[in-house]
Design a protein around this motif. Structure first.
Motif, mmCIF file in Angstrom:
data_model
loop_
_atom_site.group_PDB
_atom_site.id
_atom_site.type_symbol
_atom_site.label_atom_id
_atom_site.label_comp_id
_atom_site.label_asym_id
_atom_site.label_seq_id
_atom_site.Cartn_x
_atom_site.Cartn_y
_atom_site.Cartn_z
ATOM 1 N N ALA A 33 -1.988 1.215 5.146
ATOM 2 C CA ALA A 33 -2.435 1.637 4.524
ATOM 3 C C ALA A 33 -2.436 3.600 5.005
ATOM 4 N N THR A 35 -2.681 6.551 6.254
ATOM 5 C CA THR A 35 -3.958 7.386 6.789
ATOM 6 C C THR A 35 -4.588 8.871 6.345
ATOM 7 N N VAL A 38 -6.697 7.580 3.529
ATOM 8 C CA VAL A 38 -7.974 7.177 3.405
ATOM 9 C C VAL A 38 -8.686 8.279 4.292
ATOM 10 N N ASP A 41 -9.965 10.442 1.988
ATOM 11 C CA ASP A 41 -10.782 9.507 0.981
ATOM 12 C C ASP A 41 -11.908 10.151 1.161
ATOM 13 N N VAL A 95 -14.112 2.021 4.269
ATOM 14 C CA VAL A 95 -12.291 2.370 5.143
ATOM 15 C C VAL A 95 -12.456 0.346 4.898
ATOM 16 N N THR A 120 -6.967 2.434 11.047
ATOM 17 C CA THR A 120 -8.111 3.524 9.840
ATOM 18 C C THR A 120 -8.509 2.500 9.200
ATOM 19 N N ARG A 122 -8.222 -0.299 5.198
ATOM 20 C CA ARG A 122 -7.854 -0.767 4.044
ATOM 21 C C ARG A 122 -6.957 -1.728 4.140
#
Length: 156
Positions: A33, A35, A38, A41, A95, A120, A122
């Motif tokens: 994913a 970083t 994430v 978000d 996450v 991180t 996800r």
């Protein structure tokens, strides 16, 4: 094991003494994913509801303190429960992801005394706390059925 704390100045590193070996199983989702995405978000969620975020952060900080105390006292059972609570906070923060949650659930079903996502989120890695070598092998074997990569390590 190192305790790391980010500060406005120099970071703080504290080497922790461990009373007995701590066995961990790591498993990868095989997903990478971003970083940046994430973190962006999470920042947007924080800005949308500061009170919610502050409450979540307060719970997280409390968990860290309790986790360090459990580690210092060699209380792996409590440490495992706190890892489970931390994973729930990561889910609330959005996450985690289905693949991480599935691996965490599989580790717990195989006997891990605690499991959570790492990094991180996800995607990426999860880790499971396994107090004995036999349990470590059992959890690793269970995770190998669904994870593309599984590693075992021991901190002593």
């Amino acid at each position: 094991v190192l305790r790391f704390q980010r500060t406005d100045g120099d970071p703080i590193f504290v080497k922790k003494k461990i009373a007995e070996p701590i066995r961990i199983v790591y498993a990868s989702t095989g997903i990478t994913a971003s970083t940046t995405t994430v973190v962006g978000d999470v920042k947007a969620k924080k800005e949308a509801n500061e009170d919610w975020f502050d409450g979540l952060l307060k719970k997280y900080v409390e968990l860290v303190g309790k986790g360090e105390k459990a580690l210092d006292e060699g209380d792996l059972t409590t440490l495992g429960k706190l890892m489970d609570e931390n994973h729930a906070l990561c889910q609330e923060l959005t996450v985690s992801c289905k693949e991480l949650d599935d691996l965490v659930d599989a580790a717990r079903a195989a006997g891990a005394i605690g499991a959570k996502m790492s990094g991180t989120g996800r995607g990426g890695l999860m880790l499971a706390l396994t107090p004995t070598a036999e349990l470590q092998d059992k959890v690793a074997s269970a995770l190998e059925k669904s994870a593309p990569q599984v590693w075992k390590t021991t901190f002593a």
